[in-house]
Design an enzyme around this catalytic site. Structure first.
Site: not given
Ligand code: GDP
Length: 138
Positions: A9, A49, A91, A112, A115, A126
């Site tokens: 990222k 997303y 995450t 973070n 991805h 994807e």
């Molecule tokens: P991943 O599969 O571990 O990347 O997690 P998710 O699919 O749940 O979320 C996608 C991305 O959205 C994450 O990698 C973070 O960059 C962001 N994200 C997820 N949860 C949160 C949150 O609670 N707050 C914020 N600001 N960003 C989040």
């Protein structure tokens, strides 16, 4: 053999972590079969997303994903989806296991570093979103 999509990222690229992340993949049996550096537009980030549309962090995370260049890769190997998720960590870096990419380098749940696809169906979607068949050197 399985394939998964990985993204370094904008925060990972800005922090100079491209080599560090790739080294971890290659050391752990994940072969890079496609790779490019791109800017993801806000619209493209919203598509990518789409599953998070309506959540309170949707606008913020799509702003972040379009804030600078990303490195997108297709990784191939045995259980590539799970292996990549293990190397990434949870995450939220606070919950990520010691030694994982997110635990070591992420600054917040949003910023973070990496991805990784979370299931075979999402991996197929994807990979197809970023690469055509000719760009994958498997
Ligand atoms: P991943 O599969 O571990 O990347 O997690 P998710 O699919 O749940 O979320 C996608 C991305 O959205 C994450 O990698 C973070 O960059 C962001 N994200 C997820 N949860 C949160 C949150 O609670 N707050 C914020 N600001 N960003 C989040």
């Amino acid at each position: 053999m399985e394939r998964t999509l990985s993204i370094i990222k904008p925060d990972g690229v800005a922090k100079g972590l491209i080599g560090e992340v790739i080294k971890r993949f290659e050391k752990n049996g994940l072969k890079i079969v496609a790779m490019k550096m791109i800017y993801i537009s806000k619209k493209e980030a919203e598509w990518f997303y789409a599953v998070h549309r309506g959540k309170n962090f949707f606008d913020s995370v799509t702003d972040f994903m379009s804030s600078g260049p990303c490195v997108v890769m297709v990784l191939e190997g045995p259980k590539a989806i799970t292996k990549n998720r293990e190397l990434m960590g949870a995450t939220n870096p606070k919950d990520a296991a010691p030694g994982t990419i997110r635990r070591e380098f992420a600054s917040s749940i949003e910023r973070n570093i990496v991805h990784g696809s979370d299931a075979p169906e999402t991996a197929a979607f994807e990979i197809g979103y970023f690469f055509n068949a000719l760009e994958i050197c498997g």
